[in-house]
Design a protein around this motif. Structure first.
Motif, PDB file in Angstrom:
ATOM      1  N   PHE A 273      77.760  26.594  14.473  1.00 15.15           N
ATOM      2  CA  PHE A 273      77.068  26.099  15.658  1.00 15.15           C
ATOM      3  C   PHE A 273      77.884  24.982  16.302  1.00 15.15           C
ATOM      4  O   PHE A 273      78.824  24.443  15.711  1.00 15.15           O
ATOM      5  N   LYS A 274      77.498  24.619  17.511  1.00 12.86           N
ATOM      6  CA  LYS A 274      78.107  23.489  18.209  1.00 12.86           C
ATOM      7  C   LYS A 274      77.107  22.928  19.213  1.00 12.86           C
ATOM      8  O   LYS A 274      76.127  23.592  19.595  1.00 12.86           O
ATOM      9  N   VAL A 275      77.392  21.688  19.641  1.00 10.49           N
ATOM     10  CA  VAL A 275      76.559  21.048  20.652  1.00 10.49           C
ATOM     11  C   VAL A 275      77.044  21.483  22.025  1.00 10.49           C
ATOM     12  O   VAL A 275      78.246  21.451  22.326  1.00 10.49           O
ATOM     13  N   ILE A 276      76.112  21.885  22.889  1.00 11.16           N
ATOM     14  CA  ILE A 276      76.453  22.255  24.259  1.00 11.16           C
ATOM     15  C   ILE A 276      76.821  20.985  25.020  1.00 11.16           C
ATOM     16  O   ILE A 276      76.057  20.008  25.032  1.00 11.16           O
ATOM     17  N   GLN A 277      77.990  20.998  25.622  1.00 11.14           N
ATOM     18  CA  GLN A 277      78.515  19.776  26.245  1.00 11.14           C
ATOM     19  C   GLN A 277      77.598  19.251  27.343  1.00 11.14           C
ATOM     20  O   GLN A 277      77.477  18.043  27.535  1.00 11.14           O
TER      21      GLN A 277
END
Length: 334
Positions: free
Chosen positions: A89-93
């Protein structure tokens, strides 16, 4: 103020000046608050803030991260398994604010959703189906996580089921079942191979017997042809067929004795084995052929002379029987 050394004032001024600047690393976002209230989101590079007034509240990693979740659950047939689910997963900028302020512990949140989905999907499947349909389970986890975590500013890149570990006893039983199936398949293949070998051997033997019989037939045909030629040659020099046949038999007899005697490893003994025995055999054969011819000629003449009724009388054959042949050997006759 006059008592404070000038260098102390310069030091504090220099410190305040330096604290006004800060750097943000690549793929990182910084949350800046002013007196505890959200002020701004700073991106990578050299940034400026008001000393004492502005404060860095936190840093958000924008890189793709991975969280490994180990879950113990059971299948449809009540077999307990441990599954390792890897969530990328990643954080949406553009949603850094939501990711920082709406969710306190994102890893715990993601873990809870993974547990919920896996323990809802796996009990519907048998153990073999869990291995075969692990991708379907991973897709279900990703779909559920995306629906939940997008609200908090997180994007689920992928979910992977990297390990399925059944109970050790179940694993041993599965290994024994697989070993038994492989032994069964091996036995079937060996039996089929043995059958093929037997059939091939039988066909080869049949072909060998056929060729052997053909060879024997050809050999006997050539022997008979040679005998006929030998008899014709002897007839041309004045020896009749009976005497020629007897002579050929005697010649073959002595040829056989010579062949046996030439073999030094032979243990065969023929009794009797003397010149007189060969002469007796020749005389007996000549006498038998002569008697047979005489009986045949007498029967033919009798049929021609006598009426059919007289020929069929029981005592007729006694009258036409030839006289006994003299048993005196030829060499003793004058």
């Amino acid at each position: 103020m006059d008592n404070i050394p000038i260098y102390v004032i310069l030091f504090f001024a220099f410190f305040i000046f330096l604290s006004s600047f800060f750097t943000v690393k690549q793929q990182t976002s910084v949350i800046v608050e002013r007196f505890g209230k959200f002020q701004s989101i700073r991106q990578a590079g050299l940034q400026l803030k008001i000393p004492v007034v502005d404060k860095i509240a936190g840093r958000i990693n924008l890189k793709i991260q991975q969280l490994d979740v180990i879950i113990e659950t059971k299948t449809k047939e009540n077999v307990f398994v441990k599954m390792k689910v890897s969530v990328q997963f990643k954080v949406i900028q553009t949603n850094v604010f939501d990711a920082f302020y709406k969710l306190e512990y994102p890893h715990d949140q993601i873990t809870s959703y993974v547990f919920d989905v896996v323990r809802a999907e796996v009990p519907k499947l048998k153990l073999d189906d869990v291995f075969e349909r692990k991708d379907d389970i991973a897709i279900a986890v990703k779909r559920e996580l995306n629906e939940a975590m997008t609200t908090y500013g997180y994007d689920i890149i992928n979910t992977l089921i990297t390990d399925i570990d059944p109970d050790p006893q179940v694993k041993n039983a599965m290994n024994r079942i697989n070993a038994a199936d492989r032994e069964k398949s091996a036995a079937e293949y060996e039996a089929e191979a043995q059958r093929i070998r037997i059939v091939a051997k039988a066909k080869a033997e049949a072909e060998s017997k056929r060729l052997q019989g053909q060879g024997i037939a050809d050999q006997r045909r050539e022997i008979a042809r040679g005998l006929v030629e030998s008899v014709d040659v002897l007839n041309k020099v004045g020896i009749n067929s009976q005497e020629a046949s007897a002579l050929i038999v005697v010649t073959q007899h002595y040829d056989t004795l010579q062949a046996i005697g030439a073999d030094t490893n032979s243990n065969l003994i023929l009794l009797p084995n003397s010149p007189q025995a060969g002469s007796d055999m020749l005389n007996n054969m000549v006498a038998s052929f002569t008697a047979s011819n005489q009986v045949g000629e007498a029967m033919k003449n009798a049929k021609k002379r006598a009426p059919k009724e007289e020929f069929n009388r029981p005592d007729y054959h006694k009258l036409t029987e030839p006289k006994p042949e003299d048993d005196t050997p030829p060499e003793n006759k004058v």
